[in-house]
Write a protein that holds these residues in place. Sequence first.
Motif, PDB file in Angstrom:
ATOM      1  N   ILE A 172      25.603   8.770 -18.781  1.00 47.79           N
ATOM      2  CA  ILE A 172      24.427   7.922 -19.003  1.00 47.79           C
ATOM      3  C   ILE A 172      24.700   6.501 -18.515  1.00 47.79           C
ATOM      4  N   LEU A 173      25.876   5.962 -18.841  1.00 48.15           N
ATOM      5  CA  LEU A 173      26.198   4.594 -18.417  1.00 48.15           C
ATOM      6  C   LEU A 173      26.263   4.508 -16.893  1.00 48.15           C
ATOM      7  N   GLU A 174      26.830   5.513 -16.246  1.00 47.78           N
ATOM      8  CA  GLU A 174      26.898   5.518 -14.775  1.00 47.78           C
ATOM      9  C   GLU A 174      25.503   5.561 -14.173  1.00 47.78           C
ATOM     10  N   ALA A 175      24.594   6.305 -14.783  1.00 50.25           N
ATOM     11  CA  ALA A 175      23.215   6.365 -14.286  1.00 50.25           C
ATOM     12  C   ALA A 175      22.553   5.001 -14.358  1.00 50.25           C
ATOM     13  N   ILE A 176      22.824   4.276 -15.430  1.00 44.01           N
ATOM     14  CA  ILE A 176      22.263   2.924 -15.572  1.00 44.01           C
ATOM     15  C   ILE A 176      22.822   2.006 -14.489  1.00 44.01           C
ATOM     16  N   ILE A 179      28.069  -5.143 -22.850  1.00 46.33           N
ATOM     17  CA  ILE A 179      27.794  -3.703 -22.936  1.00 46.33           C
ATOM     18  C   ILE A 179      28.319  -3.217 -24.278  1.00 46.33           C
ATOM     19  N   THR A 180      27.389  -2.958 -25.201  1.00 48.62           N
ATOM     20  CA  THR A 180      27.722  -2.676 -26.604  1.00 48.62           C
ATOM     21  C   THR A 180      27.552  -1.204 -26.924  1.00 48.62           C
ATOM     22  N   ILE A 181      28.407  -0.700 -27.773  1.00 50.04           N
ATOM     23  CA  ILE A 181      28.256   0.654 -28.306  1.00 50.04           C
ATOM     24  C   ILE A 181      28.443   0.605 -29.817  1.00 50.04           C
ATOM     25  N   GLU A 182      27.565   1.281 -30.537  1.00 49.78           N
ATOM     26  CA  GLU A 182      27.714   1.413 -31.983  1.00 49.78           C
ATOM     27  C   GLU A 182      28.700   2.528 -32.293  1.00 49.78           C
ATOM     28  N   PHE A 198      32.409  -0.402 -21.605  1.00 42.04           N
ATOM     29  CA  PHE A 198      31.935  -0.991 -22.857  1.00 42.04           C
ATOM     30  C   PHE A 198      32.888  -2.123 -23.258  1.00 42.04           C
ATOM     31  N   ASN A 199      32.319  -3.294 -23.537  1.00 45.38           N
ATOM     32  CA  ASN A 199      33.153  -4.453 -23.864  1.00 45.38           C
ATOM     33  C   ASN A 199      32.829  -5.069 -25.227  1.00 45.38           C
TER      34      ASN A 199
END
Length: 532
Positions: free
Chosen positions: A181-185, A197-200, A219-220
Amino acid sequence: VKSNGRVCEHRRCKRIIGMRRLILMGGFYTIFVTSLFVSFSTSAAFGIDGRVDTRSSERFKVIGAAVANKVEESQSESTHKCRHPEAIYVHIPFCRRRCFYCDFTIVPVGDAFTEVGSKAADSFDAMAQNYAGAVIKEIEMLKRHQKLDIMESSALRPPLRSIYFGGGTPSVAPTHVLKDILEAIKKTFDISPGAEITIEMDPGTFSRSKLHDIVSMGFNRVSLGVQSFDNHLLECAGRAHRRDDIFDAVRMLKEEGIDNFSIDLISGLPGLCLARWTETLQEAVLLGPSHISCYDLQVEESTPFHKWFGSTNEVDEDKSIAPKISTRNNLGILPSADDCAFMYKYASGYFKSKGFQHYEISSYGKPGYYSRHNTLYWEVGSNWYGIGVGATSSLKGKRFIRPRRLSDYITWVNEQQQLLHEEKMPDWEVSNDMFDGECDDDDVDYLTNTILTRLRTSEGLNLDQFRSDHGDDAYHSVMRGAQLAIDLNLAMTFDDTQSHERHLRLVDPEGFLFSNTIISTIFVELGILDSP
């Protein structure tokens, strides 16, 4: 909700509610109003992180229609509504279990994500891949939709400043799903070199190896769903993790070099006392986060807490807020409204004494570490993309919501994809409009959202800009509505030291506590609400 931040959404995070009495402590009177905006939440009709409360959106229909009938049209067309999106929210709905207070769009999967090689794990992996395929299709459709929209100019479109994976619990999802998904973005959008770039993530849902893979993807920033350090309170709230999991999670974050991490806390949990709350805040600071989101529990319909406690917004006949005692053993009593107010004020003072800045009703950040995603949501005229089941977008001054059921969302994606194959415009800007055509006045929607979002922040509402955008009548109505709060030192006006523009903001923390009342009074002056 981020919150956000499951009481958002982010929070969550964070709701429009019915009648609620607000008592001015130490004052001479009691205010009774119809509350529009819950101070502690991270969301109104839409979550700050793109999650949505459908009940709130229904109430927003009423508000929007009232504004359209009672407020004059804007005297000048604001350029702020035309801003291109600079953030994208992706909803990952998978969770280990549904917490007792949660009414978000989630898919509980149990511990299948940990049982590598089992049938349950294989089934979950297939479901997650199927969902990721739909999300990636939506991202690709968005790119094609932009090409078909002649009003969009890629040359003028700014890069994304924030990407936010929320849920649900994204850390439960397989790493290859998150990566795809992140690569698609990244393939679809220009990303700012310093993008956040946040992830819960929830404690107990990831290993050091999985965290390393997540960081390697790009993700940072991590938003960690702590909520409490007390094992009994965590159990009473239906949380899957325990105290030791929290410290293990933070240790791994630091070992992987993630200094920019936020933690979520919830006040008002059943059985939470003032002494335990002060210990919670101390332990939270000792973890060394750069950001803390602190939400007050809201008991929502269709949740186990609502079944066991009833609504926290009910007022009994003798005009006092009765203690809420659970019908289920061992859960204890919900803290009183007075105790919750004290918890909020104590948290504000304590966090500020430790170097955090209270930049938004529910958010505290170290200097330079405000949540970029949340901040974008509170900016005037902000637009963003919301991708995935139940996600909300804001585009060209309108809100759009995706279907909330997983199967309905996947079906919807396939239908929109077929329209694009036929070189037709997809119909999400009609069938998924939150207002369902009941309010087509973009100016008044823009006006209400400006007031609701800006008065959540420490910067407040830019009065000069508001007057330019909405005219003298709306400006004077806002000032009349805010005058009592100013007189009571709950709100104040000030000139910005750099721009020298006049602002209206709520005083921290007392004004934030009474944001419901203050905003409602402003809306009465604007003609949006009838006087109580």
